[in-house]
Design an enzyme around this catalytic site. Structure first.
Site, PDB file in Angstrom:
ATOM      1  CG  ASP A 100      34.259 -48.839 -34.897  1.00 24.67           C
ATOM      2  OD1 ASP A 100      34.675 -49.574 -35.806  1.00 24.67           O
ATOM      3  OD2 ASP A 100      33.184 -48.219 -34.970  1.00 24.67           O
ATOM      4  CG  ASP A 101      37.439 -48.352 -38.289  1.00 24.49           C
ATOM      5  OD1 ASP A 101      36.915 -49.477 -38.336  1.00 24.49           O
ATOM      6  OD2 ASP A 101      37.146 -47.434 -39.080  1.00 24.49           O
ATOM      7  CB  SER A 130      29.843 -45.784 -36.994  1.00 22.71           C
ATOM      8  OG  SER A 130      29.694 -45.379 -38.346  1.00 22.71           O
ATOM      9  CE  LYS A 148      36.341 -49.892 -41.825  1.00 21.90           C
ATOM     10  NZ  LYS A 148      35.633 -48.762 -41.185  1.00 21.90           N
ATOM     11  NE  ARG A 181      31.261 -53.236 -35.022  1.00 18.48           N
ATOM     12  CZ  ARG A 181      31.755 -52.551 -33.988  1.00 18.48           C
ATOM     13  NH1 ARG A 181      31.221 -52.703 -32.793  1.00 18.48           N
ATOM     14  NH2 ARG A 181      32.748 -51.704 -34.157  1.00 18.48           N
ATOM     15  CE  LYS A 188      30.115 -49.467 -35.889  1.00 27.41           C
ATOM     16  NZ  LYS A 188      31.323 -49.116 -36.671  1.00 27.41           N
ATOM     17  CG  HIS A 240      34.127 -45.940 -37.486  1.00 30.09           C
ATOM     18  ND1 HIS A 240      33.542 -44.952 -38.255  1.00 30.09           N
ATOM     19  CD2 HIS A 240      34.003 -47.081 -38.200  1.00 30.09           C
ATOM     20  CE1 HIS A 240      33.081 -45.478 -39.385  1.00 30.09           C
ATOM     21  NE2 HIS A 240      33.359 -46.777 -39.377  1.00 30.09           N
ATOM     22  CG  HIS A 243      27.481 -51.201 -37.976  1.00 31.93           C
ATOM     23  ND1 HIS A 243      28.647 -50.636 -38.411  1.00 31.93           N
ATOM     24  CD2 HIS A 243      26.602 -51.049 -38.998  1.00 31.93           C
ATOM     25  CE1 HIS A 243      28.497 -50.161 -39.633  1.00 31.93           C
ATOM     26  NE2 HIS A 243      27.254 -50.398 -40.013  1.00 31.93           N
ATOM     27  CB  CYS A 265      31.828 -52.123 -38.794  1.00 26.62           C
ATOM     28  SG  CYS A 265      32.970 -50.722 -38.783  1.00 26.62           S
ATOM     29  CG  ASP A 268      35.611 -52.929 -35.724  1.00 26.53           C
ATOM     30  OD1 ASP A 268      36.734 -52.376 -35.668  1.00 26.53           O
ATOM     31  OD2 ASP A 268      34.617 -52.367 -36.235  1.00 26.53           O
ATOM     32  CG  ASN A 269      37.552 -53.113 -38.972  1.00 30.22           C
ATOM     33  OD1 ASN A 269      36.315 -53.177 -38.883  1.00 30.22           O
ATOM     34  ND2 ASN A 269      38.191 -51.956 -38.989  1.00 30.22           N
TER      35      ASN A 269
END
Length: 526
Positions: free
Chosen positions: A37-38, A158, A310, A81, A131, A237, A133, A77, A289-290
Site C-alpha cells: 500500500d503506497d 486503511s 501518489k 484495487r 486491507k 500507507h 477498501h 487505493c 497499489d500506487n
C-alpha cells in the site's frame, strides 16, 4: 509438493526442456497476490533504495522476475484495487472518482467478477487478508465474502479511516492520523462480515494476518485444494505502524520500520509455501497499489527516478514495483516488458485454464513474456487521474516506449511543498496541445519533451492522439460508487446504538473467534 511429486518433477526436468514441462504441469497452480500500500518504485532494495532493508523481497527478486515497466491502473487505493481484481479500468465498475469512504454506502458492484469468482468453478478456495477498501455498505454487503472469497480477515479500509492510538513500540502514537477526532469509529477487524476486534491492536495486527494466511495455506495443502491468497498489506500507507519485530530496526526511521514489517509479512507467507513444498506450484505476484505518498515527507515513500508520486498521472504515481515468482516456470532476472495490474486476471485465467469473465476486459495475458521469451502483448496504457470524469477522461497515453501527455495536474498527496512545482496540489489541471511526449526508455523521469513541430516523433504523436480519442470514446463510465451521500451510521461499530457514538464502539476480545497461531513466535521469514 510431496517428496514423490518432487522427484517426478525433477526427473521430468532432466528428460524434457522447461518449455515442454510447462505444458505438462498442473492446470491448477496456487496463486498468491501480495499487494503493498503506497509503496513507491524506489522504496525497496531490488529497485535500488540505498538504506531500505527488505531481505525477503530481495530474495524473492533474486529467484523471480523483476518488472521495470509495470503500472497500477490508478494512482490511489480503491480504484487500483478494483482494477486489479477485475482486470478492468475502475470507471467500468464505478470506483471513481477518488476512493471509497467507510461512511458512504457504495462498493465494488456485486455483479463484477473478481479473480476469486473466476477461479471458483475450477475448484479453488480463496482468501482475502488485510486491507479491502472496496466498500463496506449496509450489513457488510460489499466485503470479500460477497465477491467470491471463502475466507477473509481485515479492515474495510486503511487505518487512516479510523481512530488509532499506538503505532510503534515503545508506546509511540500514530503520525498523521485522526487519532483524537470524532470523525471515525475505532478500527474494526472483520472476520468475514463480523467484527471480531474493535479497536484493533495495530501492534499485533500483522501477526494475526500472517497467522491466518499461513493457516489458510496449510489447510488447503492438507486437502489438496488449489488456492488463491490475496494478501493486501496495510504497509506502507499512513499511519505507518510496526510491531515488536520491526520497531526501531531501520535506518529509514518509522517509515523504514513499517517497510520492514511489510517485508516480514512477505517472508512469512513465502516460508509457509516453502515449508509445504509448494513454491514450484505457486504463481506469486508482489506489487503495490500506487506510488508513494510524498506529502508525508520522511513518513512517505520514494518514487526513485520517477516524477511526482501518489495522486498524479506522472510515472511516480502509477509505475510501481512488481516481482513475479514461480520456480521452474519463470526464469529469474529483470524484464523490460510493458505490463499492468490489469493484466493479472487474464494471466491467472491462462495459467489455471479458468474461463474469462464475459465482460469488457482491459488486461492482456502476460504469458508470452513470462514463459515463452516473447514480447509483451500490451502496447498501450491509458493514465486516468483519481478525479477522472467524462469530460476530461484520460490524461496521458503510453504507446510502446512513448508517453503522450494531454493533461497534467499536481496532487496534495505528492506534497504541497514539493520542490517540483508540477507535483504540488496547488498546480491545477493544464491542457497541452500538442501533447507533450516523452521516451520513457531513455527518459523515465519525464524531463525532455519531444513534441515539437519538427520532431521526428510527430507522426507517433498524431497516432497516439487518435488512439486516445478512440479509446476514450468507447470507455463506459458506470454510476459512481464513491460519491453516494455520506451516512455516519454506516461506519463499523460492534455495539451499535452505544453512546457516545462513534468513540463508544469497543468490543476487544470477541471469544467467538480465535486467531490461528504462528508455528513459532520467533519465525522471521527467509
Amino acid at each position: 509438493m510431496t517428496k514423490h511429486r518432487c522427484l517426478s518433477q525433477c526427473l521430468l526436468w532432466i528428460l524434457f526442456p522447461p518449455s515442454f514441462v510447462y505444458t505438462l504441469s498442473t492446470n491448477h497452480p496456487n496463486v498468491v497476490i501480495f499487494y503493498a500500500d503506497d509503496l513507491g518504485y524506489g522504496d525497496i532494495e531490488p529497485y535500488g533504495h540505498p538504506t531500505s532493508s527488505t531481505p525477503n523481497l530481495r530474495r524473492l527478486a533474486a529467484d523471480g522476475l523483476v518488472l521495470t515497466q509495470f503500472y497500477s491502473a490508478a494512482a490511489v487505493c480503491s480504484p487500483s484495487r478494483a482494477a486489479l481484481l477485475t482486470g478492468r479500468y475502475q470507471m467500468r465498475s464505478g470506483i471513481y472518482p477518488g476512493i471509497i469512504n467507510v461512511k458512504r454506502p457504495g462498493g465494488l458492484p456485486l455483479n463484477e467478477v473478481t479473480i476469486a469468482e473466476m477461479l471458483k468453478p475450477e475448484g479453488y478456495k480463496s482468501a482475502a487478508i488485510g486491507k479491502w477498501h472496496l466498500g463496506l455498505g449496509n450489513n457488510s454487503m460489499y466485503l470479500p465474502p460477497s465477491h467470491g472469497f471463502d475466507v477473509s480477515l481485515g479492515l474495510p479500509a486503511s487505518p487512516a479511516q479510523c481512530r488509532c492510538s499506538i503505532c510503534f513500540y515503545p508506546n509511540v502514537t500514530c503520525h498523521s492520523a485522526p487519532c483524537h477526532s470524532d470523525e471515525y469509529t475505532p478500527c474494526a477487524l472483520f472476520n468475514g462480515t463480523k467484527i471480531v476486534e474493535q479497536p484493533v491492536d495495530l501492534l499485533t495486527l500483522d501477526e494475526k494476518y500472517v497467522a491466518e494466511g499461513r493457516h489458510f495455506i496449510r489447510e488447503n495443502v492438507k486437502s489438496e485444494t488449489p488456492f488463491f491468497l490475496y494478501y493486501a498489506s496495510h504497509h506502507t500507507h499512513q499511519p505507518q505502524y510496526a510491531g515488536k519485530e520491526t520497531s526501531g530496526t531501520s535506518l529509514r526511521g518509522r517509515f523504514g520500520d513499517s517497510l520492514a514489517a511489510l517485508d516480514w509479512e512477505v517472508g512469512q507467507i513465502y516460508q509457509e509455501l516453502e515449508e509445504n513444498g509448494i513454491l514450484d506450484d505457486t504463481f506469486f505476484v508482489f506489487s503495490s497499489d500506487n506510488g508513494p505518498s510524498l506529502s508525508l515527507n520522511t513518513f512517505g515513500g520514494n518514487a526513485g527516478p520517477m516524477k511526482c508520486g501518489k495522486g498524479t498521472t506522472y510515472e511516480g504515481g502509477m509505475r510501481v514495483p512488481a516481482i513475479i515468482h514461480w520456480p521452474g516456470r519463470i526464469t529469474p532476472g529483470r524484464s523490460f516488458e510493458f505490463s499492468s495490474t490489469l493484466d493479472i486476471l487474464p494471466t491467472i485465467a491462462s495459467i489455471t485454464k479458468a474461463k474469462l469473465p464475459a465482460v469488457t476486459l482491459d488486461g492482456y495475458d502476460m504469458s508470452p513474456f513470462l514463459f515463452d521469451g516473447m514480447h509483451s502483448v500490451r502496447e498501450s496504457f491509458f493514465y486516468y487521474p483519481p478525479n477522472v470524469n467524462t469530460e476530461y477522461k484520460s490524461y496521458a497515453v503510453r504507446y510502446k516506449q512513448y508517453k503522450a501527455v494531454f493533461y497534467t495536474q499536481g496532487s496534495r498527496l505528492s506534497n504541497r511543498m514539493n520542490k517540483d512545482v508540477d507535483c504540488r496540489g496547488s498546480t491545477q489541471r493544464t491542457y497541452h496541445n500538442p501533447p507533450m511526449m516523452f521516451d520513457l526508455e531513455q527518459d523515465p523521469s519525464e524531463n525532455y519533451n519531444l513534441s515539437t513541430k519538427h520532431s521526428p516523433e510527430k507522426d507517433i504523436v498524431e497516432m497516439i492522439i487518435q488512439m486516445r480519442a478512440d479509446f476514450d470514446a468507447r470507455m463506459v463510465f458506470a454510476q459512481s460508487e464513491t460519491r453516494k451521500p455520506k451516512d455516519d451510521s454506516l461506519m463499523p461499530c460492534c455495539n451499535r446504538g452505544c453512546i457516545p457514538f462513534p468513540s463508544c464502539c469497543h468490543c476487544i476480545g470477541n471469544t467467538s473467534w480465535k486467531t490461528p497461531t504462528l508455528l513459532d513466535s520467533d519465525e522471521k521469514g527467509f
